[in-house]
Design a protein around this motif. Sequence first.
Motif, short mmCIF file in Angstrom:
data_model
loop_
_atom_site.label_atom_id
_atom_site.label_comp_id
_atom_site.label_asym_id
_atom_site.label_seq_id
_atom_site.Cartn_x
_atom_site.Cartn_y
_atom_site.Cartn_z
N GLU A 141 14.70 43.72 34.26
CA GLU A 141 13.81 44.00 35.38
C GLU A 141 12.91 42.80 35.67
OE1 GLU A 141 12.60 48.61 35.17
OE2 GLU A 141 11.63 47.37 33.67
N ARG B 130 2.68 37.82 34.41
CA ARG B 130 3.93 38.39 33.94
C ARG B 130 3.84 39.92 33.93
NH1 ARG B 130 6.95 37.58 28.32
NH2 ARG B 130 9.00 38.12 29.08
N ARG C 222 5.36 43.13 33.49
CA ARG C 222 6.62 43.58 32.89
C ARG C 222 6.86 45.05 33.22
NH1 ARG C 222 10.81 42.06 31.84
NH2 ARG C 222 11.75 41.39 29.88
N CYS C 223 5.83 45.86 33.00
CA CYS C 223 6.02 47.31 33.18
C CYS C 223 5.50 47.78 34.54
CB CYS C 223 5.34 48.09 32.06
SG CYS C 223 3.54 48.03 32.10
N CYS D 256 2.29 47.50 29.14
CA CYS D 256 2.91 46.50 28.25
C CYS D 256 1.99 45.36 27.87
CB CYS D 256 4.19 45.98 28.88
SG CYS D 256 3.93 44.66 30.09
N HIS E 284 1.24 42.38 29.19
CA HIS E 284 1.50 40.97 29.45
C HIS E 284 0.64 40.38 30.56
CE1 HIS E 284 5.19 41.86 27.19
NE2 HIS E 284 4.99 40.63 26.76
#
Lengths: 334, 288
Positions: B54, B247, B249-250, B255, B257
């Motif tokens: 993803e 970044r 991510r989720c 998450c 980041h």
Amino acid sequence: MRYIKLPSENFGKFFKSLEAWGSVYAPVKRGGIYSFQEVHDPAEIALDYNRTMLPPKKFFFRPKEAILRLKNGHWEENLEAEPTVLFGLHSCDIHGLKILDRVYLDEPADPYYKSRREKTLVIGISCMPDEYCFCKSLGTHFAMDGFDLFLHELPDGWLVRIGSVRGHEIVWENGELFEEVTDEDLANFKEFEERRANSFQKELPQEGLADMLDLAYNSPVWKKYADICLACGNCNMVCPTCRCYEVCDRWVDAYSAVRERRYDSCFMENHGLVAGGHNFRPTRLDRFRHRYYCKSYFDPSSGYNCVGCGRCDEFCPAKIEHVKVLDEIRGSLE
Amino acid sequence: MNPYESHPARILEVRDLTPREKLFTLRFLDEDLNERFTFRPGQFVIVDVPGFGEFPISLCSPPTRSPIQLCIRKAGRMTKFIHKMKEGDVVGIRGPYGNGFPMEKMEGSNLVLVAGGLGMAPLRSVLWYAIDTGKYEHVWLFYGTKAYEDILFRDEIIHLLKHGSAMGCTVKLAYEVESPSCIYLEQGFSDRVCRGVVTDLFRGEEFDVNRAYALICGPPVMYRFVIRELLDRKLSPGRIYMTLERRMRCGVGKCGHCVVGTSVSMKYICQDGPVFTYWDALSTRGLI
């Protein structure tokens, strides 16, 4: 709160009764390390343990787990929470779970964490601090909620605080094992808590802490410790409140794949890396400072992101001490 | 609904914008979702290529138009993979995520869009939303690129250079590397195309700072210079909006980041942002 007494001689029966609620995990000693393991015999439990290496977060937020499975081009969720009893959590770890709850149960709730949390019974136990503990400074040395039952050690048994409806149900169903609390028990409880409060060897002064750390952004102390730090990420793994994760897809065969997530560490170089190669925390100093800022962040609803359990100190191969770093950073402002 | 599960969407069209960027037009397989799906300019989605992974991408089409479009730069493993995909292929989309620009609050005002490079993608959503709805007094677009070949949505930009004033929009372009095409463009629109950096485009433009909002998106290095330019013009920090990259991510604040800040102020770019005002930048270290 309802208070009740569990006499020592009934402890074994009480413990066995918990098996009706799910698999029971409790601290046991393996080698020189304590860890939460499935226990069938109360004699296996290390009731006087100081801290486990991995905190109880591993039961809710797994070190590595498949969250989705790809079958015939469609994702299927992989929810498989088992009824579990976590026996013998210390107050700091209960506070650690509350901090994780704020993140993982906040909308949209993480379904994996949520289902495990709902199916897990939490039973706390009182403890005495060792040289690494500084939970008292952070107000996490006593849990006022976040548990179903909390057992406080008495000379001849346990003073039990009932913290939830499920806690009431356990006591209700095993009524014959419990007694009413006496004045003597209360005196013993008070004496234990006072002795415990006076036993802390480490203290983290909180006054203006968060602001002073922010003001000391360019302090040379960060670099001093970043140079010693091995950037191994051990502190993240053992921290009861660290919850960063990384996701990757893995093919099982030509037709099916799994989407896995695993613990990630802000000490890893790619933590702040974006596509195209720009890194928002390119140096070890940036990453070291980030972890300390993250742990010292104060959330009005759940307090600091650190519960003072002392794991990061005990399991740091470079022997970096959390409180000492913060004290020095604060001192460098003067 | 599992928040990590994406909705399948078919790629209706893939268009080359530059050698590095492609424009993907997507439609959800679920017709109800196509009807339901709405967003605010500046929000992003997570694109899911099942079995591969993803990545987060800003929506670059305006919410006034469907289907949705994503401008994707070939920058990493995942985006390289999606660049190989063709019309008819299916990917997953989840979102929209983030706060987006406060379009309602800015209604009736002037908008100054400042884009650098790929930053044009989320601002294109604002640009066409503003033109389509007609709810904003005037829109400036200051767009800085490396070279003529790097101009994203080149046809649209040239169209707006020609006909923008009729739509209440002034487009200005700065390029860094000279080429015959650039010189040709500069000759045609000598008052609005120049060689230089994006802040050069502010020269000669007057806007009422009490009735204007600035919306910035570009590479990290750009923000400081653009903000200085805006503050020099006495634009209030609360009227300076910037959308940031981290970044993500989720996308749902778990998450960790995209966390920035220090012990006094920590923000999740994916949930608290990606749009922030300059006040936020002043109180959150590391934001820009």
